[in-house]
Design a protein around this motif. Structure first.
Motif, mmCIF file in Angstrom:
data_model
loop_
_atom_site.group_PDB
_atom_site.id
_atom_site.type_symbol
_atom_site.label_atom_id
_atom_site.label_comp_id
_atom_site.label_asym_id
_atom_site.label_seq_id
_atom_site.Cartn_x
_atom_site.Cartn_y
_atom_site.Cartn_z
ATOM 1 N N ASN A 1 0.834 -1.196 0.000
ATOM 2 C CA ASN A 1 0.000 0.000 0.000
ATOM 3 C C ASN A 1 0.871 1.249 0.000
ATOM 4 N N TYR A 2 0.672 2.091 -0.999
ATOM 5 C CA TYR A 2 1.498 3.290 -1.163
ATOM 6 C C TYR A 2 1.356 4.252 0.010
ATOM 7 N N HIS A 3 0.150 4.468 0.498
ATOM 8 C CA HIS A 3 -0.095 5.496 1.508
ATOM 9 C C HIS A 3 0.545 5.170 2.854
ATOM 10 N N SER A 4 0.411 3.932 3.283
ATOM 11 C CA SER A 4 0.899 3.571 4.618
ATOM 12 C C SER A 4 2.278 2.923 4.609
ATOM 13 N N GLY A 5 2.688 2.416 3.448
ATOM 14 C CA GLY A 5 3.930 1.657 3.402
ATOM 15 C C GLY A 5 3.749 0.227 3.861
ATOM 16 N N TYR A 6 2.504 -0.200 4.057
ATOM 17 C CA TYR A 6 2.212 -1.552 4.539
ATOM 18 C C TYR A 6 2.546 -2.591 3.472
ATOM 19 N N LYS A 7 3.257 -3.619 3.888
ATOM 20 C CA LYS A 7 3.613 -4.724 3.001
ATOM 21 C C LYS A 7 3.093 -6.020 3.610
ATOM 22 N N ALA A 8 2.589 -6.895 2.767
ATOM 23 C CA ALA A 8 2.051 -8.161 3.277
ATOM 24 C C ALA A 8 2.170 -9.240 2.221
ATOM 25 N N VAL A 9 2.090 -10.469 2.664
ATOM 26 C CA VAL A 9 2.068 -11.599 1.744
ATOM 27 C C VAL A 9 0.926 -12.514 2.154
ATOM 28 N N TYR A 10 0.117 -12.907 1.184
ATOM 29 C CA TYR A 10 -0.956 -13.866 1.416
ATOM 30 C C TYR A 10 -0.497 -15.193 0.817
ATOM 31 N N ARG A 11 -0.042 -16.074 1.692
ATOM 32 C CA ARG A 11 0.462 -17.363 1.233
ATOM 33 C C ARG A 11 -0.683 -18.316 0.913
ATOM 34 N N SER A 12 -0.343 -19.313 0.138
ATOM 35 C CA SER A 12 -1.287 -20.401 -0.105
ATOM 36 C C SER A 12 -1.583 -21.086 1.224
ATOM 37 N N LYS A 13 -2.839 -21.211 1.558
ATOM 38 C CA LYS A 13 -3.215 -21.876 2.802
ATOM 39 C C LYS A 13 -2.730 -23.324 2.795
ATOM 40 N N THR A 14 -2.840 -23.975 1.663
ATOM 41 C CA THR A 14 -2.400 -25.373 1.546
ATOM 42 C C THR A 14 -0.912 -25.501 1.831
ATOM 43 N N ALA A 15 -0.114 -24.596 1.240
ATOM 44 C CA ALA A 15 1.337 -24.656 1.413
ATOM 45 C C ALA A 15 1.732 -24.339 2.855
ATOM 46 N N PHE A 16 1.100 -23.326 3.457
ATOM 47 C CA PHE A 16 1.484 -22.941 4.816
ATOM 48 C C PHE A 16 1.093 -24.015 5.828
ATOM 49 N N PHE A 17 -0.099 -24.564 5.694
ATOM 50 C CA PHE A 17 -0.519 -25.613 6.617
ATOM 51 C C PHE A 17 0.373 -26.851 6.469
ATOM 52 N N GLY A 18 0.886 -27.075 5.272
ATOM 53 C CA GLY A 18 1.839 -28.160 5.060
ATOM 54 C C GLY A 18 3.134 -27.914 5.818
ATOM 55 N N LEU A 19 3.566 -26.645 5.866
ATOM 56 C CA LEU A 19 4.760 -26.278 6.624
ATOM 57 C C LEU A 19 4.563 -26.541 8.113
ATOM 58 N N MET A 20 3.390 -26.204 8.628
ATOM 59 C CA MET A 20 3.099 -26.441 10.040
ATOM 60 C C MET A 20 3.171 -27.941 10.364
ATOM 61 N N LYS A 21 2.644 -28.753 9.484
ATOM 62 C CA LYS A 21 2.660 -30.209 9.681
ATOM 63 C C LYS A 21 4.089 -30.731 9.671
ATOM 64 N N LYS A 22 4.921 -30.155 8.820
ATOM 65 C CA LYS A 22 6.329 -30.566 8.709
ATOM 66 C C LYS A 22 7.056 -30.440 10.044
ATOM 67 N N TYR A 23 6.700 -29.417 10.828
ATOM 68 C CA TYR A 23 7.399 -29.175 12.095
ATOM 69 C C TYR A 23 6.600 -29.651 13.309
ATOM 70 N N GLY A 24 5.726 -30.616 13.084
ATOM 71 C CA GLY A 24 5.121 -31.329 14.195
ATOM 72 C C GLY A 24 3.858 -30.728 14.773
ATOM 73 N N PHE A 25 3.206 -29.813 14.046
ATOM 74 C CA PHE A 25 1.972 -29.215 14.543
ATOM 75 C C PHE A 25 0.761 -29.885 13.898
ATOM 76 N N HIS A 26 -0.150 -30.334 14.747
ATOM 77 C CA HIS A 26 -1.381 -30.971 14.285
ATOM 78 C C HIS A 26 -2.542 -29.993 14.433
ATOM 79 N N LEU A 27 -3.277 -29.790 13.356
ATOM 80 C CA LEU A 27 -4.401 -28.855 13.385
ATOM 81 C C LEU A 27 -5.544 -29.446 14.211
ATOM 82 N N GLU A 28 -5.922 -28.725 15.274
ATOM 83 C CA GLU A 28 -7.030 -29.139 16.125
ATOM 84 C C GLU A 28 -8.351 -28.532 15.656
ATOM 85 N N LYS A 29 -8.304 -27.251 15.306
ATOM 86 C CA LYS A 29 -9.541 -26.549 14.940
ATOM 87 C C LYS A 29 -9.175 -25.272 14.185
#
Length: 291
Positions: free
Chosen positions: A237-265
């Protein structure tokens, strides 16, 4: 112009010619600044379009690759979070906040007890940290912005909460000092553009939470079908300088599983159809499993 002449007569009759000169000079500076801003925004829109980005009504641009994003984001350098003085989620998004509060109560606080030591990373002014404090023996809040750390400390003192501490902390460079029974981290990963940095933090979280401990997580993802399903979308965003990334939910949740986190809810806080992609804000509870 008519209004200017009317104001001129009012100033001359009330405060004199000298003040009129000052008023006119200030008015010209404001007009010049506004025109300069309009020209720059037009230039910004043109560059976004030329580089293949998408732009919304708030002048936020969206990119499927870092190349165009980096060229546009470099137009205005700003440490958005380092300069942010306040960030209270419930004030910004009251409707989402109610959904989130219910989720946290049922899927995070429910699993805590008075012997636990907890932590919150990227705690902002400590709103959630203060609420979690009554469920645990001690909680530590970690935040990048020193200003918000100071705000959190002041609020804890005003509220009389003593089983709490706040520390300035850069999650991209520092590791948590010990192992906790539970950790919350809301909204941080959306603000970190580099996947390697995010993976290192998830790895650090895995090493800093006890087996069977709970992790509360909130971030924004996209669920775009087809060939772009695993790509990230970058926002600036030009006005605020805000930067963000919206990752693939599938890819990010896969990363969580890789490091031993199980999705409860998990629960969707919002889905915004005005974005040029399928965007969702998700809050989720994870349980750390032995690896």
């Amino acid at each position: 112009m008519v209004n200017y002449f009317k104001r001129t007569l009012e100033i001359i009759s009330g405060r004199g010619v000298k003040y009129l000169i000052i008023y006119s000079f200030d008015l010209l500076k404001k007009i010049h600044a506004q025109q300069k801003k309009i020209r720059y925004i037009k230039k910004y829109h043109s560059k976004v379009s030329r580089l293949g980005g998408l732009i919304d009504v708030h002048d936020s641009s969206y990119w499927w690759s870092r190349e165009g994003f980096d060229k546009v984001a470099s137009l205005k350098l700003r440490d958005f979070w380092g300069e942010t003085k306040d960030w209270v989620y419930s004030d910004l998004y009251p409707e989402r906040s109610e959904i989130m509060h219910t989720f946290i109560k049922e899927n995070f606080w429910f699993h805590l007890n008075k012997t636990d030591c907890a932590a919150e990373v990227a705690c902002a002014t400590g709103s959630l940290t203060l609420k979690t404090a009554k469920y645990v023996a001690h909680i530590e809040g970690f935040e990048y912005s020193q200003f918000m750390v100071n705000q959190a400390r002041e609020e804890a003192a005003r509220s009389g909460v003593t089983n709490i501490s706040f520390t300035q902390f850069d999650a991209t460079k520092q590791k948590l000092p010990k192992c906790y029974d539970a950790i919350s981290i809301l909204g941080l990963f959306t603000c970190l553009l580099d996947d390697d940095v995010v993976e290192e933090i998830v790895k650090n979280l895995s090493n800093s939470i006890k087996n069977d401990g709970y992790l509360l997580l909130k971030d924004s993802y996209h669920e775009t079908p087809g060939e772009k399903a695993l790509l990230s979308i970058y926002c600036y965003n030009y006005h605020s300088g805000y930067k963000a990334v919206y990752r693939s939910k599938t890819a990010f949740f896969g990363l969580m599983k890789k490091y031993g986190f199980h999705l409860e809810k998990e629960a969707c806080l919002t889905q915004n159809e005005n974005y040029p992609f399928n965007y969702c804000s998700v809050i989720s509870a994870w349980k750390k499993q032995a690896t």
